[in-house]
Design an enzyme around this catalytic site. Structure first.
Site, PDB file in Angstrom:
ATOM      1  N   SER A 177      52.176 -18.108  27.746  1.00 17.65           N
ATOM      2  CA  SER A 177      50.822 -18.048  28.288  1.00 17.65           C
ATOM      3  C   SER A 177      49.994 -19.260  27.834  1.00 17.65           C
ATOM      4  CB  SER A 177      50.166 -16.723  27.883  1.00 17.65           C
ATOM      5  OG  SER A 177      48.976 -16.518  28.591  1.00 17.65           O
ATOM      6  N   ASP A 380      54.226 -12.818  38.320  1.00 15.69           N
ATOM      7  CA  ASP A 380      53.038 -13.208  37.544  1.00 15.69           C
ATOM      8  C   ASP A 380      52.121 -14.044  38.431  1.00 15.69           C
ATOM      9  OD1 ASP A 380      51.173 -14.246  35.760  1.00 15.69           O
ATOM     10  OD2 ASP A 380      52.596 -15.601  34.787  1.00 15.69           O
ATOM     11  N   HIS A 436      53.457 -11.269  33.502  1.00 15.20           N
ATOM     12  CA  HIS A 436      52.898 -12.167  32.482  1.00 15.20           C
ATOM     13  C   HIS A 436      52.731 -11.377  31.177  1.00 15.20           C
ATOM     14  CE1 HIS A 436      50.500 -15.817  31.524  1.00 15.20           C
ATOM     15  NE2 HIS A 436      49.901 -15.021  30.671  1.00 15.20           N
TER      16      HIS A 436
END
Length: 459
Positions: A177, A380, A436
Site C-alpha cells: 500500500s 483492488d 487491497h
C-alpha cells in the site's frame, strides 16, 4: 547529494551513540492457549539525532531455517498503519479466531499461510506515532516521507548491529500500500550506504511491494480506467469522459462543464463500490460497531474483523506481555489517521507527503544487482493493477517471461511477467480475486508466491 550526505552522516553518528535497545523474548501471548511454537522478539530501537524516536518492532524467526532464510523488513502502509495489522491480518504467524472471540482478549490461532514459514520477518511500527512507536519530544511527531525512510534505514542498521547473526541472511525490504512510497526510499538509503562503505555491510538482495502506491496522481487517476475495464462504466461513458477530460480525471478544470458532467456520471456508477475489494460489501462508517453485539450491521463488513485487534492491542495485560513501555501512548490504533490523508492532499495533521512519485527510484535500481517482486490484487480499486502495470512498463526493461497464468494446486492463482536486465530482475504478479492488500484476501495463494520467488523459482 546534500540530502544523501545528511542521511549518511546521521547514520555514522548513530553507530557511535549509546544504543537505547530494549528487547524481549516473548514465549506466550494472551489469547493463545499454549507456548508460542515460533520465536517472537519485540522491542524498541531509538533513531533520530538523539534517539528521541523509539520505533517498536515484532521480529519472528523463520519457522524453517532462520540461519539461512531471507530477512524481510516489513513496512505496513498507511502511512501510520501498525506492523501488528500485517502480523494479524496479512502474513504473520498468528491470526484472530473471530468465531470464538469475545471480550477484551480475543482468541488467537496459528496462521497456516504465514510468510514466517519461509522467512525471518521484522514488522516495524513506522513512522513515529504508528502502533506502539513514540517520541520523547513533540516536534519529532512532525515528519515526512524522506525523513521517515531515513529513520527506518537507521532502525535497520541498528537492529542488525544488535542481531549480528542475521547480517549474512539475504535482505529484502518489503511492504504494501503506502509503503510503495517509503520502500524505494529505504532501498535507496541502503544502496547509498553500501556505496559509501558504511558498516555493517548489509546483504541487500532486493525488495518486495504489494498493491503499491507509486505515483500519487496516476494511481488515483487510473481508477476510472480500472472501473471501465471491470464493467462499472459503459463504453460510451468511458469514451466520453476520456475525451471531455483529456484523460485527467483528478485535476479536471471547473469550467470544463462536459468533463464535470461526465465525472458526475462516473461517480454515480462507482461511489458505492467497496474500493479495497470490489466484490465485498462496502462498510458504512456511520454505523458504530461493538464487540458485545450491539449496533452491529445486518451485513458483514471486513472492518468488523479489525475491532478484535483494537481490543487485543489496547489490553494492558497484552501490552505487558509484548514489552510495551508504560505511559508512552494513549491508545493503540490499527492505522493512525493523523498520519494519513487523501491522495490529493499535500499533508495530514503531522505528516508531509513530500514524495509524490517513486517511479524514478525504481528506474534507478535497474542498473544494480537487485531482485524485485511486485504483486497486485486484481480486485483492488485503491491502487489498480492497471496503474502498476503501466509504470512497470515505463521502466523499459526487457521481458524475459511474457504474460502467463501462475498456479496453486492446479488452479489459476493470477498472472505474471518477468523482466530482466543484466543483474536486475523484476517479477510482477496479479493475485486473482485479491483486494487491497493481496495476502489478507488470498493467503493460500500468496504463500506459494513468496516461497517460490524467494527460492528463485518461477511462479
Amino acid at each position: 547529494m546534500a540530502s544523501t550526505f545528511k542521511i549518511l552522516a546521521s547514520t555514522f553518528l548513530l553507530l557511535f551513540l549509546a544504543p537505547t535497545f530494549l528487547h524481549a523474548v516473548v514465549e506466550t501471548l494472551p489469547g493463545f492457549p499454549a507456548k508460542l511454537p515460533f520465536k517472537l522478539h519485540t522491542g524498541y530501537i531509538g533513531v533520530g539525532e538523539s534517539q528521541e524516536i523509539q520505533l517498536f518492532y515484532y521480529f519472528i524467526e523463520s519457522e524453517k531455517s532462520p540461519e539461512t532464510d531471507p530477512l524481510l523488513l516489513w513496512l505496513t502502509g498507511g502511512p501510520g498503519c501498525s506492523g501488528l495489522s500485517a502480523f494479524f491480518f496479512e502474513i504473520g504467524p498468528l491470526t484472530i479466531n473471530y468465531a470464538n472471540s469475545t471480550g477484551d482478549i480475543p482468541d488467537l490461532e496459528l496462521n497456516p499461510y504465514a510468510w514466517t514459514k519461509v522467512a525471518n520477518i521484522i514488522f516495524v511500527d513506522q513512522p513515529v506515532g504508528t502502533g506502539y512507536s513514540y517520541s520523547e519530544t513533540s516536534d519529532a511527531y512532525n515528519t515526512n516521507d524522506t525523513l521517515s525512510a531515513q529513520h527506518t534505514y537507521s532502525f535497520l542498521v541498528q537492529w542488525l548491529l544488535d542481531h549480528p547473526t542475521f547480517l549474512n541472511n539475504p535482505l529484502y525490504v518489503a511492504g504494501d500500500s503506502y509503503s510503495g512510497i517509503t520502500v524505494p526510499l529505504v532501498v535507496r538509503n541502503i544502496y547509498d550506504g553500501l556505496e559509501s562503505g558504511i558498516e555493517p555491510r548489509l546483504n541487500m538482495k532486493g525488495y518486495i511491494e504489494g498493491n503499491p502506491l507509486t505515483h500519487r496522481f496516476s494511481d488515483t487517476n487510473n481508477r476510472v480506467v480500472y472501473g471501465y475495464r471491470m464493467g462499472f462504466l459503459s463504453d460510451n461513458l468511458y469514451k466520453s469522459t476520456k475525451e471531455s477530460c483529456n484523460g485527467n480525471y483528478i485535476d479536471a478544470l471547473p469550467h470544463n462543464s462536459a468533463c464535470q458532467y461526465d465525472l458526475q456520471r462516473v461517480t454515480k456508477c462507482t461511489e458505492k463500490i467497496n474500493m479495497p475489494q470490489i466484490l465485498e460489501p462496502a462498510c458504512n462508517p456511520e454505523i458504530l460497531l461493538s464487540l458485545d453485539g450491539e449496533n452491529l450491521p445486518q451485513q458483514w463488513c471486513r472492518d468488523d474483523n479489525y475491532l478484535f485487534a483494537y481490543s487485543w492491542a489496547n489490553n494492558k495485560i497484552v501490552q505487558k506481555a509484548l514489552g510495551v513501555r508504560e505511559g508512552t501512548m494513549t491508545e493503540w490504533l490499527r492505522c493512525n489517521h493523523t498520519l494519513s490523508g487523501p491522495p490529493e492532499a499535500e499533508r495530514s495533521e503531522t505528516y508531509v507527503f513530500n514524495v509524490k512519485n517513486t517511479v524514478d527510484y525504481h528506474r534507478s535500481f535497474t542498473n544494480k544487482s537487485c531482485r524485485v517482486l511486485i504483486y497486485s490484487g486484481d480486485h483492488d480499486m485503491i491502487v489498480p493493477h492497471v496503474s502498476t502495470e503501466k509504470w512497470i512498463e515505463s521502466l523499459k526493461v526487457g521481458v524475459e517471461d511474457d504474460w502467463r497464468p501462475w498456479f496453486v494446486e492446479d488452479q489459476v492463482a493470477g498472472y505474471t511477467m518477468k523482466y530482466s536486465q543484466k543483474e536486475y530482475e523484476l517479477t510482477y504478479a496479479t493475485v486473482k480475486g485479491a483486494g487491497h492488500t493481496a495476502p489478507e484476501y488470498k493467503p493460500r495463494e500468496c504463500l506459494p508466491m513468496i516461497q517460490r520467488w524467494l527460492s528463485i523459482y518461477p511462479l
